[in-house]
Design a protein around this motif. Structure first.
Motif, PDB file in Angstrom:
ATOM      1  N   GLY A 117       0.820  -1.212   0.000  1.00 16.73           N
ATOM      2  CA  GLY A 117       0.000   0.000   0.000  1.00 16.73           C
ATOM      3  C   GLY A 117       0.847   1.252   0.000  1.00 16.73           C
ATOM      4  N   LYS A 118       1.863   1.297   0.846  1.00 20.70           N
ATOM      5  CA  LYS A 118       2.634   2.531   0.969  1.00 20.70           C
ATOM      6  C   LYS A 118       3.675   2.679  -0.151  1.00 20.70           C
ATOM      7  CE  LYS A 118       5.460   5.276   4.057  1.00 20.70           C
ATOM      8  NZ  LYS A 118       6.435   5.598   3.039  1.00 20.70           N
ATOM      9  N   ILE A 119       4.511   1.640  -0.286  1.00 19.46           N
ATOM     10  CA  ILE A 119       5.623   1.745  -1.251  1.00 19.46           C
ATOM     11  C   ILE A 119       5.122   1.550  -2.680  1.00 19.46           C
ATOM     12  CG2 ILE A 119       7.837   0.755  -1.928  1.00 19.46           C
ATOM     13  CD1 ILE A 119       8.048  -0.247   1.019  1.00 19.46           C
ATOM     14  N   GLY A 120       4.288   0.521  -2.871  1.00 18.75           N
ATOM     15  CA  GLY A 120       3.800   0.213  -4.228  1.00 18.75           C
ATOM     16  C   GLY A 120       3.067   1.399  -4.825  1.00 18.75           C
ATOM     17  N   SER A 121       2.163   1.996  -4.035  1.00 17.25           N
ATOM     18  CA  SER A 121       1.390   3.122  -4.584  1.00 17.25           C
ATOM     19  C   SER A 121       2.301   4.327  -4.808  1.00 17.25           C
ATOM     20  CB  SER A 121       0.254   3.501  -3.638  1.00 17.25           C
ATOM     21  OG  SER A 121       0.770   3.951  -2.417  1.00 17.25           O
ATOM     22  N   SER A 122       3.267   4.513  -3.896  1.00 18.94           N
ATOM     23  CA  SER A 122       4.141   5.678  -4.038  1.00 18.94           C
ATOM     24  C   SER A 122       5.040   5.548  -5.283  1.00 18.94           C
ATOM     25  CB  SER A 122       4.945   5.832  -2.746  1.00 18.94           C
ATOM     26  OG  SER A 122       6.258   6.157  -2.988  1.00 18.94           O
ATOM     27  N   ILE A 123       5.570   4.339  -5.500  1.00 17.13           N
ATOM     28  CA  ILE A 123       6.409   4.139  -6.702  1.00 17.13           C
ATOM     29  C   ILE A 123       5.551   4.282  -7.961  1.00 17.13           C
ATOM     30  CG2 ILE A 123       7.762   2.444  -8.013  1.00 17.13           C
ATOM     31  CD1 ILE A 123       8.770   1.294  -5.394  1.00 17.13           C
ATOM     32  N   GLY A 124       4.368   3.654  -7.943  1.00 16.31           N
ATOM     33  CA  GLY A 124       3.482   3.715  -9.114  1.00 16.31           C
ATOM     34  C   GLY A 124       3.115   5.149  -9.450  1.00 16.31           C
ATOM     35  N   ALA A 125       2.771   5.938  -8.411  1.00 18.90           N
ATOM     36  CA  ALA A 125       2.357   7.323  -8.655  1.00 18.90           C
ATOM     37  C   ALA A 125       3.545   8.182  -9.089  1.00 18.90           C
ATOM     38  CB  ALA A 125       1.735   7.904  -7.394  1.00 18.90           C
ATOM     39  N   GLU A 126       4.715   7.963  -8.448  1.00 21.80           N
ATOM     40  CA  GLU A 126       5.883   8.790  -8.776  1.00 21.80           C
ATOM     41  C   GLU A 126       6.345   8.558 -10.219  1.00 21.80           C
ATOM     42  OE1 GLU A 126       9.459   7.882  -6.660  1.00 21.80           O
ATOM     43  OE2 GLU A 126      10.395   9.793  -7.163  1.00 21.80           O
ATOM     44  N   LEU A 127       6.500   7.276 -10.568  1.00 23.66           N
ATOM     45  CA  LEU A 127       6.958   6.993 -11.931  1.00 23.66           C
ATOM     46  C   LEU A 127       5.876   7.344 -12.952  1.00 23.66           C
ATOM     47  CD1 LEU A 127       9.094   3.727 -11.794  1.00 23.66           C
ATOM     48  CD2 LEU A 127       9.695   6.053 -11.227  1.00 23.66           C
ATOM     49  N   GLY A 128       4.611   7.126 -12.569  1.00 20.42           N
ATOM     50  CA  GLY A 128       3.505   7.469 -13.473  1.00 20.42           C
ATOM     51  C   GLY A 128       3.499   8.953 -13.760  1.00 20.42           C
ATOM     52  N   SER A 129       3.706   9.750 -12.714  1.00 26.30           N
ATOM     53  CA  SER A 129       3.694  11.194 -12.938  1.00 26.30           C
ATOM     54  C   SER A 129       4.942  11.628 -13.721  1.00 26.30           C
ATOM     55  CB  SER A 129       3.529  11.911 -11.601  1.00 26.30           C
ATOM     56  OG  SER A 129       4.621  12.648 -11.275  1.00 26.30           O
ATOM     57  N   MET A 130       6.071  10.962 -13.488  1.00 25.86           N
ATOM     58  CA  MET A 130       7.274  11.261 -14.289  1.00 25.86           C
ATOM     59  C   MET A 130       7.058  10.915 -15.753  1.00 25.86           C
ATOM     60  SD  MET A 130      10.507  10.175 -11.916  1.00 25.86           S
ATOM     61  CE  MET A 130      11.733  10.952 -12.970  1.00 25.86           C
ATOM     62  N   LYS A 131       6.295   9.839 -15.964  1.00 22.81           N
ATOM     63  CA  LYS A 131       6.037   9.400 -17.343  1.00 22.81           C
ATOM     64  C   LYS A 131       5.161  10.423 -18.068  1.00 22.81           C
ATOM     65  CE  LYS A 131       5.423   6.202 -20.638  1.00 22.81           C
ATOM     66  NZ  LYS A 131       6.484   5.622 -21.432  1.00 22.81           N
ATOM     67  N   VAL A 132       4.068  10.845 -17.422  1.00 23.41           N
ATOM     68  CA  VAL A 132       3.141  11.734 -18.128  1.00 23.41           C
ATOM     69  C   VAL A 132       3.674  13.167 -18.240  1.00 23.41           C
ATOM     70  CG1 VAL A 132       1.110  10.366 -17.508  1.00 23.41           C
ATOM     71  CG2 VAL A 132       1.724  12.301 -16.085  1.00 23.41           C
ATOM     72  N   THR A 133       4.640  13.540 -17.383  1.00 25.28           N
ATOM     73  CA  THR A 133       5.228  14.879 -17.528  1.00 25.28           C
ATOM     74  C   THR A 133       6.541  14.821 -18.327  1.00 25.28           C
ATOM     75  OG1 THR A 133       6.302  14.635 -15.382  1.00 25.28           O
ATOM     76  CG2 THR A 133       4.211  15.806 -15.400  1.00 25.28           C
ATOM     77  N   GLU A 134       6.773  13.728 -18.989  1.00 29.51           N
ATOM     78  CA  GLU A 134       7.914  13.532 -19.915  1.00 29.51           C
ATOM     79  C   GLU A 134       9.275  13.557 -19.227  1.00 29.51           C
ATOM     80  OE1 GLU A 134       6.837  16.672 -22.762  1.00 29.51           O
ATOM     81  OE2 GLU A 134       6.476  15.094 -24.233  1.00 29.51           O
ATOM     82  N   GLY A 220       8.219  -3.950  -5.543  1.00 29.32           N
ATOM     83  CA  GLY A 220       9.034  -3.032  -6.350  1.00 29.32           C
ATOM     84  C   GLY A 220       8.757  -3.181  -7.831  1.00 29.32           C
ATOM     85  N   ILE A 221       8.749  -4.415  -8.299  1.00 31.41           N
ATOM     86  CA  ILE A 221       8.631  -4.620  -9.757  1.00 31.41           C
ATOM     87  C   ILE A 221       7.237  -4.236 -10.238  1.00 31.41           C
ATOM     88  CG2 ILE A 221       7.851  -7.064 -10.068  1.00 31.41           C
ATOM     89  CD1 ILE A 221      10.994  -5.968 -11.724  1.00 31.41           C
ATOM     90  N   VAL A 222       6.203  -4.562  -9.456  1.00 27.85           N
ATOM     91  CA  VAL A 222       4.839  -4.222  -9.879  1.00 27.85           C
ATOM     92  C   VAL A 222       4.642  -2.703  -9.842  1.00 27.85           C
ATOM     93  CG1 VAL A 222       2.390  -4.408  -9.278  1.00 27.85           C
ATOM     94  CG2 VAL A 222       3.816  -6.435  -9.240  1.00 27.85           C
ATOM     95  N   GLY A 223       5.118  -2.045  -8.771  1.00 29.45           N
ATOM     96  CA  GLY A 223       4.992  -0.589  -8.671  1.00 29.45           C
ATOM     97  C   GLY A 223       5.686   0.095  -9.845  1.00 29.45           C
ATOM     98  N   CYS A 224       6.904  -0.344 -10.146  1.00 29.87           N
ATOM     99  CA  CYS A 224       7.660   0.267 -11.253  1.00 29.87           C
ATOM    100  C   CYS A 224       6.995  -0.024 -12.592  1.00 29.87           C
ATOM    101  CB  CYS A 224       9.095  -0.248 -11.266  1.00 29.87           C
ATOM    102  SG  CYS A 224      10.080   0.382  -9.918  1.00 29.87           S
ATOM    103  N   TYR A 225       6.531  -1.259 -12.774  1.00 33.33           N
ATOM    104  CA  TYR A 225       5.896  -1.637 -14.052  1.00 33.33           C
ATOM    105  C   TYR A 225       4.667  -0.762 -14.302  1.00 33.33           C
ATOM    106  CZ  TYR A 225       3.096  -4.322 -17.360  1.00 33.33           C
ATOM    107  OH  TYR A 225       2.321  -4.680 -18.432  1.00 33.33           O
ATOM    108  N   LYS A 226       3.853  -0.616 -13.252  1.00 33.18           N
ATOM    109  CA  LYS A 226       2.623   0.161 -13.409  1.00 33.18           C
ATOM    110  C   LYS A 226       2.947   1.638 -13.669  1.00 33.18           C
ATOM    111  CE  LYS A 226      -0.467  -2.944 -13.011  1.00 33.18           C
ATOM    112  NZ  LYS A 226      -1.451  -3.163 -14.092  1.00 33.18           N
TER     113      LYS A 226
END
Lengths: 269, 246
Positions: A117-134, A220-226
């Protein structure tokens, strides 16, 4: 009516097929991502500084949440188990029962779920936001390997830190269980710890410790993948964070199930 | 034959049934600024993302600094990317790092033996170039749109690229700040002697920077010439840009 039944069957088959396709796509995507993790992770140059930073964020910053949860878990387990054990006149087994439950199963699984819940969502959101902001594209065009910098470090940090968190959570849960025992009885700390360690064997601790590495890796891998495969827009970032938690939690239970079967085969149960 | 830093031939890129680039050709001579004009969704950004292979083209060839980009492996591509700067539309600053760390990030990954003094000196020079030395320790979230653009430009130029690709450098800025950014781009281009491809739909950008203007329409290089040559054109699609006629 026959045609209607056939149309509905066809429609339901279609949606089943697309659901299966989605599941296979997801499994295939995560498998490919995992293979890439090993390929990139083994190739120099290594991002030691970022790995340490991620260990601090994933490990140290998760301590309060994991610690509080573990303490409550130990206390609740003790208080709730006491009446049943009392019925059988077995309350002296309370420390042993709590220790085995916490160390073998509840400690690693609850800690992993909290971290999903804490790490997975944080990694998913951080990388997701990095992805959409190029930002990930910006790393790529500057000739930096974003997979190595962002993914390899986060997955490694989660893999290394989760067992540490599990050990700390186990310790805190057992300490709060000691407090729980002393709510109604008077048991010295020495006696309590003697009972705990007498009841525990390496075969209780080792499989639980080893499987927590796999839990950390899965988170880690699921958070990063997402996050890495986030679709455009803020909705996509939210979806990445959410599905990172769901898939990682599911992965934890599947790994737990496999670990139980495996330890059973090895005669460690 | 002119010394072209970028040569693109027959470039095609589709997304499903949407043929965004459909046989696009472009030459960018050394030291020149080529401005690519096109409507929103016409494939301008897709074009420059294909040049650095953020997107893989379906067909065609892209030669950058004499090397075929589409045949490069990952390591060769990374080495080539160091020679090409890319300024993103929204600057794409790393928001977990300070401005200084943003600028140090590419340097630390390519110049392994750079000393701290050299790195600091380069960062300070890059920030001075864009007039934002005082912002070195600020976080990107604390910067205005114009400041983010300037820092993005400083980060793009810190590895001293030979070619710079600008994706809508003035979009989202007020006209005064937009003009300042364009003037900054011109100053830095002269200082570092770069060639550039500027994607825009801002005619002020085209007027101030272009040695050559390309109109991208229907996935093709629809028209090309100097700013004034195209201004005199009677072609409907070209006139749409110059006169805002629809």
């Amino acid at each position: 009516m026959f045609w209607r039944a056939n149309v509905f069957t066809f429609g339901s088959n279609m949606s089943k097929n697309s659901a299966w396709k989605e599941i296979f796509d997801e499994v295939g995507g995560i498998s490919y991502f995992t293979a890439r993790f090993f390929r990139e992770g083994l190739r120099p140059r290594y991002e030691w500084q970022e790995l340490l930073r991620q260990c601090y964020i994933i490990g140290y910053k998760s301590l309060p949440l994991v610690g509080i949860t573990a303490a409550i878990m130990g206390m609740v387990l003790t208080v709730q188990s006491r009446p049943t054990l009392e019925e059988f006149g077995a309350e002296s087994w309370l420390p042993s029962m709590v220790a085995i439950s916490v160390v073998r199963e509840i400690g690693p699984v609850i800690t992993a779920l909290i971290c999903a819940g804490k790490i997975g969502s944080s990694i998913g959101a951080e990388l997701g936001s990095m992805k959409v902001t190029e930002q990930i594209d910006a790393m790529e065009v500057s000739g930096t390997n974003p997979f190595k910098y962002l993914v390899v470090t986060r997955v490694l940090a989660a893999t290394l830190m989760l067992p540490v968190l599990v050990v700390l959570a186990d310790g805190l849960a057992l300490y709060s269980s000691y407090i729980g025992v002393n709510l109604k009885d008077v048991v010295s700390f020495k006696l309590y710890t003697n009972q705990v360690f007498d009841s525990l064997e390496y075969s209780d601790f080792l499989p639980a410790f080893v499987k927590s590495y796999f839990f950390g890796f899965a988170i880690g891998i699921v958070g990063c993948y997402k996050g890495f495969n986030s679709k455009k827009g803020t909705e996509g970032v939210g979806h990445s964070a959410n599905s990172a938690v769901v898939v990682a939690s599911l992965a934890i239970f599947i790994i737990d199930l496999i670990a139980v079967q495996f330890t059973d085969l090895l005669g460690l149960n | 034959m002119a010394d072209n830093v970028i040569e693109i031939k027959g470039l095609k890129k589709s997304f499903g049934e949407n043929h965004v680039l459909d046989g696009f050709d472009l030459n960018v001579p050394r030291g020149n600024n080529v401005v690519v004009l096109g409507k929103s969704g016409s494939g301008k950004s897709v074009l420059i993302k294909c040049i650095v292979r953020l997107l893989e083209p379906d067909e065609g060839s892209i030669t950058v600094l004499g090397e075929n980009v589409l045949e490069m492996d990952h390591d060769e591509l990374d080495r080539m990317r160091v020679r090409i700067g890319f300024l993103f539309q929204n600057s794409a600053l790393y928001d977990s790092m300070t401005v200084r760390e943003n600028l140090e990030f590419p340097m630390r990954r390519h110049w392994f033996d750079i000393t701290k003094e050299d790195a600091d000196q380069r960062v300070n020079e890059a920030l001075e170039n864009v007039g934002l030395l005082y912002a070195a320790d600020m976080m990107p979230a604390d910067l205005s749109g114009g400041m983010r653009k300037r820092i993005g430009l400083a980060r793009t130029l810190i590895l001293r690229p030979e070619i710079v690709l600008y994706d809508e450098p003035t979009t989202g800025l007020d006209p005064i700040t937009g003009r300042e950014i364009v003037e900054l781009i011109m100053d830095l281009q002269q200082k570092y002697n770069t060639s550039s491809v500027i994607i825009s739909h801002d005619m002020q950008v085209a007027r101030m920077t272009a040695n050559s203007v390309v109109v991208l329409a229907d996935g093709k290089n629809h028209a090309q010439g100097t700013f004034d040559q195209l201004k005199a054109s009677t072609d409907t699609q070209v006139k749409q840009f110059y006169e805002g006629v629809t």
